[in-house]
Write a protein that holds these residues in place. Structure first.
Motif, short mmCIF file in Angstrom:
data_model
loop_
_atom_site.label_atom_id
_atom_site.label_comp_id
_atom_site.label_asym_id
_atom_site.label_seq_id
_atom_site.Cartn_x
_atom_site.Cartn_y
_atom_site.Cartn_z
N UNK A 166 0.82 -1.19 0.00
CA UNK A 166 0.00 0.00 0.00
C UNK A 166 0.86 1.27 0.00
N UNK A 169 2.87 1.55 -3.24
CA UNK A 169 2.02 2.00 -4.35
C UNK A 169 1.83 3.52 -4.27
N UNK A 211 10.34 1.11 8.45
CA UNK A 211 10.12 1.51 9.85
C UNK A 211 9.03 0.65 10.48
N UNK A 212 7.92 0.49 9.74
CA UNK A 212 6.79 -0.23 10.32
C UNK A 212 7.12 -1.69 10.61
N UNK A 273 12.25 9.44 11.64
CA UNK A 273 10.97 10.06 11.99
C UNK A 273 10.22 10.63 10.78
N UNK A 276 8.66 7.94 8.80
CA UNK A 276 7.56 7.33 9.53
C UNK A 276 6.29 8.15 9.32
N UNK A 277 6.44 9.47 9.45
CA UNK A 277 5.29 10.35 9.28
C UNK A 277 4.78 10.30 7.85
N UNK A 280 2.94 6.97 7.26
CA UNK A 280 1.62 6.92 7.87
C UNK A 280 0.62 7.70 7.04
N UNK A 281 1.07 8.84 6.55
CA UNK A 281 0.17 9.68 5.76
C UNK A 281 -0.15 8.99 4.43
N UNK A 283 0.14 5.84 3.73
CA UNK A 283 -0.49 4.55 3.91
C UNK A 283 -1.95 4.63 4.30
N UNK A 284 -2.43 5.81 4.68
CA UNK A 284 -3.81 5.81 5.15
C UNK A 284 -4.65 6.91 4.55
N UNK A 285 -4.15 8.13 4.54
CA UNK A 285 -5.01 9.22 4.13
C UNK A 285 -4.99 9.42 2.62
N UNK A 287 -4.38 7.66 0.08
CA UNK A 287 -5.16 6.71 -0.71
C UNK A 287 -5.01 7.02 -2.16
N UNK B 104 6.26 10.94 19.71
CA UNK B 104 6.29 9.67 18.97
C UNK B 104 6.89 8.53 19.78
N UNK B 107 5.53 4.96 20.56
CA UNK B 107 5.32 4.08 19.42
C UNK B 107 6.42 3.03 19.29
N UNK B 168 -0.31 11.48 14.77
CA UNK B 168 0.34 11.79 13.48
C UNK B 168 -0.70 11.90 12.37
N UNK B 172 -0.97 15.57 10.60
CA UNK B 172 -0.62 15.82 9.19
C UNK B 172 -1.85 16.31 8.42
N UNK B 210 -10.39 7.65 9.13
CA UNK B 210 -9.27 6.72 8.98
C UNK B 210 -8.73 6.34 10.35
N UNK B 214 -9.13 2.53 11.78
CA UNK B 214 -7.88 1.80 11.97
C UNK B 214 -7.73 1.37 13.41
N UNK B 284 -8.71 3.82 -3.32
CA UNK B 284 -7.34 3.39 -3.58
C UNK B 284 -7.10 2.79 -4.96
#
Lengths: 287, 290
Positions: A166, A169, A211-212, A273, A276-277, A280-281, A283-285, A287, B104, B107, B168, B172, B210, B214, B284
């Protein structure tokens, strides 16, 4: 006549007041996030007799005695840390290769079958790990993979492949297609284009994915708890055993072990860091 | 463009892992849930008997109830805190990069160590938080004896651990809101609160969704925190679904009941995630036009 000027401008006062409140809130957030971690490190460095008596972070005693005790009482802990390291590194490497390839295909191609397989990828991500340990347990025994690092690597990778694909991509989507088109005009094949052009440009996505997986593999308790017994035990599992030791908890040793386990990964997370940020962005928002 | 053989080849390692390690075992769980089996005994078909056993077990309902309470509290408390911290950080903050690094930090910590540290801080005899509470004249949290206190500690721990994630996501998204919207609102005379309610919240809705879903899905799996903190005790009063499953399958060696629990758990989390996955999938992976 103009009214006398107030000594303190009320608007300025209000601004200061809000500023003060904000800094107080910031202090509370920092205390909440970092105090528990700082406490572990600080406790690991003080004499055992001082451990239960002071919640302050410094100014008590200073000694490496807990680390020496850890070395004496749990000599295997250092093997377990090495296990953790190997498992985390290999799981990360495997996930990166697999996610990069699939991420590219999903980014550049489309079609019903491909979309369906992407949907499948997200769906299986919903399966709770504990549910899968149940059927995997007999299969793993049958394959004689119980208590091996290889098994942990495959498990961690499988659970992070969806997220990895994800993220990859999303990052590859941002690379202009003209790059590949001109490369293919110059006669470069798909593999060459991938290696020479896409791979170097998608390092940010690769680091985010790393990182994940790294954090998960280094920290995981559940899979290590169910699938390892002696040889492949990882550090978190052994720390949990120290908590449950029959002769009572030795907090000093426990804090020393926890410090050794957490400092490397914390340093790593701080180093990357930014990625990572971004991950996350993406990978989720995004899209 | 349609994928050709090479693209399928590129997708196949990822798909192979998912099919072999996640999907086939999930189907096998379903079959297991319809049989009775234990260590060294081959499964024997029993139909829906395992489901009847599990659904008739008061401990299952207790675990389900505990899970519902714990998950909902974790998700919403965490969400509120993360939103607050995100708004705080969207304004002026000294040494921003370092401050974010501090937020952070949890985490990076394993659940095991976070259990250790919270257990220590809350130790009824001399833990720093217990002492701090005592100096304020408050009683200690009796988490090893009192079930509701145990679950409360699980919630605190889990929120501590996962706040960075939610923070985060929201932070963002906040930074992505165009500044000129606020400037225009200021010109129109909207105060800070109005701006927050009329501009920030509506524009933040996608990111909030989201973050919430999640966290719902992941909080639902909660195992380690409970297992390491209370072990589900005293007297199985603090069990959550994952702990119940583990006990059925690996302690009582009743794979059938464990599998049935697993399938029920799966159903519950799928029901929660279903509509969201649908949305996500539409956003997606639909770019057929290209």
């Amino acid at each position: 006549m103009t009214p006398p000027k107030p000594l303190l401008n009320p608007r300025l006062l209000k601004k200061w007041g809000i500023g003060m409140l904000r800094m107080l809130a910031l202090a509370a957030v920092l205390l909440w996030s970092i105090y528990p971690i700082a406490l572990i490190v600080s406790m690991s460095l003080r004499a055992p007799r001082d451990i239960l008596s002071h919640g302050s972070l410094w100014g008590v005693s200073f000694t490496f005695q807990n680390y020496q005790n850890l070395w004496k009482r749990w000599p295997d802990f250092f093997t377990n840390l090495t296990n953790s390291l190997w498992v985390a590194l290999l799981a990360t490497a495997l996930t990166l290769v697999v996610s990069f390839l699939a991420g590219y295909a999903y980014s550049r191609r489309s079609g019903k079958a491909l979309t369906a397989s992407a949907f499948f990828m997200i769906m299986v991500r919903l399966l709770p790990p504990i549910v899968l340990t149940l059927p995997l347990f007999p299969a793993v025994n049958w394959l004689h993979l119980n208590d091996t690092k290889f098994l942990l690597v495959v498990l961690y990778c499988s659970f992070f492949v969806s997220l990895g694909v994800w993220i990859m991509k999303a990052f590859i989507d941002q690379l202009p297609r003209e790059l590949e088109e001109s490369a293919s005009m110059d006669g470069a094949g798909l593999w060459q284009t991938l290696r020479r052009i896409i791979l170097p440009l998608s390092y940010a996505g690769l680091i985010s994915t790393a990182v994940f997986v790294m954090v998960f593999a280094w920290n995981d308790f559940l899979f290590a708890f169910i699938f390892t017994t002696v040889d492949a035990k990882t550090a978190p599992l052994v720390i949990s055993e120290m908590v449950g030791a029959i002769d009572g908890v030795d907090w000093g040793i426990l804090f020393a072990a926890a410090t050794l386990q957490l400092l490397p990964i914390l340093a790593f997370v701080w180093m990357v860091q930014k990625y990572l940020i971004a991950g996350l962005t993406a990978g989720s928002v995004k899209g | 463009m349609k994928p050709d053989r090479r693209h399928w080849l590129m997708v196949s390692p990822a798909q192979a892992l998912l099919v072999l390690v996640l999907f086939v075992p999930a189907l096998y769980v379903f079959w297991l849930s319809l049989t009775r089996s234990t260590y060294g005994k081959s499964p024997e078909w029993v139909g829906l008997a395992n489901y009847a056993t599990v659904l008739g077990d008061p401990y299952f309902w207790r675990a389900l109830w505990n899970t519902a309470i714990v998950v909902n509290t974790i998700v919403f408390v965490e969400f509120a805190l993360a939103l607050g911290v995100a708004v705080l950080f969207a304004g002026w903050i000294p040494w921003r990069k370092w401050m974010i690094a501090m937020v952070l930090a949890p985490y990076a910590i394993t659940e095991v160590v976070s259990v250790v540290i919270w257990k220590f801080m809350m130790d009824p005899y001399g833990g720093p938080i217990t002492n701090a509470l005592a100096s304020l004249g408050l009683p200690p949290l009796d988490w090893s004896v009192e079930p509701s206190h145990g679950l409360a500690l699980v919630i605190v721990l889990s929120v501590w651990h996962h706040l960075p994630f939610t923070f985060i996501l929201l932070y963002t998204a906040l930074l992505g809101i165009p500044r000129d919207l606020y400037e225009a609102a200021q010109v129109d005379g909207a105060n800070a609160w109005k701006q927050f309610v009329r501009i920030t919240i509506p524009l933040l809705v996608p990111a909030m969704l989201v973050a919430l879903v999640f966290r719902y899905i992941f909080a639902f799996r909660i195992f380690s925190e409970v297992w390491l903190l209370t072990g589900g005790g005293p007297a199985r009063t603090t069990e959550v679904l994952a702990v119940y499953l583990y006990r059925q399958a690996f302690r009582y060696a009743d794979f059938g009941a464990g599998a049935a629990t697993g399938w029920l758990m799966l159903l519950a989390s799928l029901l929660m995630g279903a509509w969201y996955i649908h949305l996500m999938y539409k956003k997606m992976f639909r770019h057929d036009a290209t």
